[in-house]
Design a protein around this motif. Sequence first.
Motif, PDB file in Angstrom:
ATOM      1  N   ASP A  96       4.922  -0.755   4.658  1.00 53.81           N
ATOM      2  CA  ASP A  96       3.193  -1.222   4.387  1.00 53.81           C
ATOM      3  C   ASP A  96       3.453  -0.701   3.188  1.00 53.81           C
ATOM      4  OD1 ASP A  96       3.115  -2.442   6.439  1.00 53.81           O
ATOM      5  OD2 ASP A  96       2.393  -1.310   7.738  1.00 53.81           O
ATOM      6  N   ALA A  97       1.790  -1.294   2.412  1.00 54.66           N
ATOM      7  CA  ALA A  97       1.410  -0.887   1.482  1.00 54.66           C
ATOM      8  C   ALA A  97       0.160   0.185   1.824  1.00 54.66           C
ATOM      9  CB  ALA A  97       0.725  -2.311   0.250  1.00 54.66           C
ATOM     10  N   GLU A  98      -0.268   1.371   1.452  1.00 55.30           N
ATOM     11  CA  GLU A  98      -1.274   2.084   1.404  1.00 55.30           C
ATOM     12  C   GLU A  98      -3.236   1.004   0.653  1.00 55.30           C
ATOM     13  OE1 GLU A  98      -0.541   5.579   0.617  1.00 55.30           O
ATOM     14  OE2 GLU A  98       0.601   6.316   2.069  1.00 55.30           O
TER      15      GLU A  98
ATOM     16  N   ASN B  16      -2.313  -5.043   4.653  1.00 51.87           N
ATOM     17  CA  ASN B  16      -1.047  -5.283   4.405  1.00 51.87           C
ATOM     18  C   ASN B  16      -0.326  -6.668   5.343  1.00 51.87           C
ATOM     19  OD1 ASN B  16       0.843  -3.391   3.497  1.00 51.87           O
ATOM     20  ND2 ASN B  16      -0.755  -2.033   5.540  1.00 51.87           N
TER      21      ASN B  16
ATOM     22  N   ARG C  53      -1.456  -9.370   2.957  1.00 47.79           N
ATOM     23  CA  ARG C  53       0.003  -9.363   1.581  1.00 47.79           C
ATOM     24  C   ARG C  53       0.807 -10.195   1.840  1.00 47.79           C
ATOM     25  NH1 ARG C  53      -1.383  -3.867  -1.490  1.00 47.79           N
ATOM     26  NH2 ARG C  53      -2.959  -3.474  -1.583  1.00 47.79           N
ATOM     27  N   ARG C  54       1.304  -9.691   2.447  1.00 51.38           N
ATOM     28  CA  ARG C  54       2.268 -10.668   3.740  1.00 51.38           C
ATOM     29  C   ARG C  54       2.580 -12.091   3.249  1.00 51.38           C
ATOM     30  NH1 ARG C  54       3.421  -5.851   6.363  1.00 51.38           N
ATOM     31  NH2 ARG C  54       4.749  -4.329   5.142  1.00 51.38           N
TER      32      ARG C  54
ATOM     33  N   LEU D  65       3.965  -0.890  -3.048  1.00 47.19           N
ATOM     34  CA  LEU D  65       4.773   0.269  -1.966  1.00 47.19           C
ATOM     35  C   LEU D  65       4.422   1.729  -1.287  1.00 47.19           C
ATOM     36  CD1 LEU D  65       7.731  -2.614  -2.037  1.00 47.19           C
ATOM     37  CD2 LEU D  65       5.738  -2.061  -0.088  1.00 47.19           C
TER      38      LEU D  65
ATOM     39  N   TRP E 135       5.621  -7.002  11.338  1.00 43.95           N
ATOM     40  CA  TRP E 135       4.879  -5.088  10.496  1.00 43.95           C
ATOM     41  C   TRP E 135       3.723  -4.945  11.938  1.00 43.95           C
ATOM     42  CZ3 TRP E 135       7.432  -9.043   7.608  1.00 43.95           C
ATOM     43  CH2 TRP E 135       8.773  -8.972   6.967  1.00 43.95           C
TER      44      TRP E 135
END
Lengths: 566, 210
Positions: free
Chosen positions: A58-60, B38, B41-42, B109, B151
């Motif tokens: 995951d990105a923060e 997230n 984004r995915r 990331l 996720w």
Amino acid sequence: MTPSPVHPAPERLTLLALGDLPDPEASQVRAHAGSCPECRRELAATATTLRLLRSEADAEAGTERLAEVRTAAREAVQKARVRRRILLPLSAGSVAAAGLLGWALLSGGTPPPAVSPAAPPDATPAPPAPAPVRPAPATGTGPTESVAAGRPSPGAAPAPEAGATQPTPEPGPGSGPPEPVTPPSSVEAAGAEKPAPPAPTVAPTAPATPPAPGPGGPGSTGTAPVAPAPTRPADTAAREPPRFALAASAETSRSAEVTLPGNPATKLDRSEPVPWGSAVRLAPAGDRPATLVLADGGLLSVLHAEARLTMPSGPDGAVGVTAPGPAIVYVSLPVRAEPLRIETRVENEIVSLELRPGSECLLTFNEKGKGAEGLAELSGYAPIPFMAGPSGTGSGDERRECPPGHSVGLRNGRKGKPAMAGAEKAAAELLPLAGLRRLHAKESLLLVLRSAQRARGPALEALTRQLSNLNAETVRRESAGLLDLIELCAREEIAPEDLAEIADVLRRADRAGLDVGKLLELAHHALLLGKRGEELQRTLQEILAKLRRVRGLEGGHRGGGGEKKG
Amino acid sequence: MIRPAGPEGWEALAREARAGNAEAVEALAESLYPPLVNFARRSLGDPGAADDVAQETVVRVVTNLRRYRPGTRFRSWVYRIALNLCRNRATRHRHVTSDGVPEEAVALLPGRERSAGPETLAAERDEAARVRRALRELPEPFREVVTLRLWQGLSFAEISESLGVPEGTLKSRMHHAVRKLRDILGVAPEAVAGPGTAGPAGPIGRGSGA
């Protein structure tokens, strides 16, 4: 467990790798995979794929962005609450918002406001009346002056004025015989959606506005609901008092119906403030509008049909305006008021208009609630300069759409057509929509006069009084120039003495049969040039003298006919 | 001071927020945003758009809390909103970056140890980029399931509520998605281990909410 000789469905392997296979089945599949190389390879490949996918971490979210999101969420919730308060009371679907002008409809044929010398304007509110609402703005202006002056309101009976030549226009709204001012009746009230500030601190001791003794009776209204108070009581300091107060009797249409949702048993006297977050239903009787006076001196008047007004839920909220059908709501703000945000529902969107101090607007609700179009059209219909956009720029006669969140104000053009001319035309356009009767110029003028008066209070009082003594024909003919002058006076800081001087010169010129239009134009120019005080006085006298000379010359050419002595 | 919470605490925050607690509103927003961004984004492959969608989702959630019916899964409801917004966004902006893997996303990331050498970091970035590229190649219905399950940690039941698709269908989609990803990523079936090896030691990809 004996491994099953039958290959499990491939999907089962994936589910096993994911951990989503129920236990008994998972054991079976696992046992089979242990003995079946093919399934074991398959399972291993799936597991590897999933591990690989999981490696994409995951990105923060950045802290700045998080803060932004928090703020956005908080603001959105606040807005949503305001909107709910606006829209909940109404199930009547969408309403349309629109347009400018037509304020003249408010006056309903009332003759010029007569201010009896015995009832001087309540310009110096000392001793201060018990403040039922919040202290008046620093200007000391507000509905107090206009109410206490005993002027007839748009909805009140006209006060016959001795010596004033009353126009006998075509039968217009309210042009009938004078009617007695009805004492303020109690109106139905009930708990607001959001509990209002406790009434005891502001409401019960509100000075009950004494009923007007009769048409034109001096001091008919007594104290106003919004009286300046030197200090705010300690117990009310913590609460933000309502911004809106119901008008006192003479300023309120006797037919105004004010209903707060909730407990219908609660009574709310008209002189009491409308609590935050509550809804008010205003319905005019015939041609007489129902009026709500803003605590800082503005005016919110339902001219036609019925509209519901939702008070802001807090000092930063917006007043919501909705209507079940065709309706016209006039709003004006005094020069020194805080900007007022008006929210109304246009189809499924909330359209917000920010009304600037010193400006007016007319919200027109049409039958089907196509407000966005109506707004653009009606704004465009008004052949006057109007402000659109946060910067207050924009002018012209072109049809212009006011996007949500932008302001729509009204002002006189310096050189363009004055507002009055536009008002009449716009009113004519509005007639089919609103079913309103034709306006008369003087009625329009009077409304603006009142509005301006609220803005400038005692300073304009004298001017209004003087102007109301003008010949009706002069007012009709020169209404545009008069409005120009009044608007300028209302917007600019012009000393009361200067206003009085202007009014005096106008009156003298009118009685002398001089060219009032020219005088207005020149006086306007002088003010625009910044002439004030003695300089203005000299200029006005010079103008007057020139006009007299011209009049004398004309009289001489016509073989006499000097001016009447003013 | 109300602190942001993990998915298990969202519903409690939502209750507080709905009761008018401004702190809870902010805490809920702060809790929701990171996973949503997230997810977006995915789903979208565009960090900028994803940030906007995530924020919009948060705003919609907090302003529509009254519409949420307790008893249903709060997470499902949240992700349904997010999914709809992502779909709308994707419909409006069909264009994607040339490689489908915005570098900004890779750069953001986390979990990269500062002590890791540049080669490691580069390799990891490369790996992550490959995964993202592979994900982008999945049809949208498959990608949604994978993203939400793998996720976001939603269970199939929750995904079913979010998407309005039966669980069985979702499981099939998941399987096919994993197979396709395996092909795209070039994961070869491992050499057959001995008979005692029973595949992966434990479940993989179980999220927090499974």
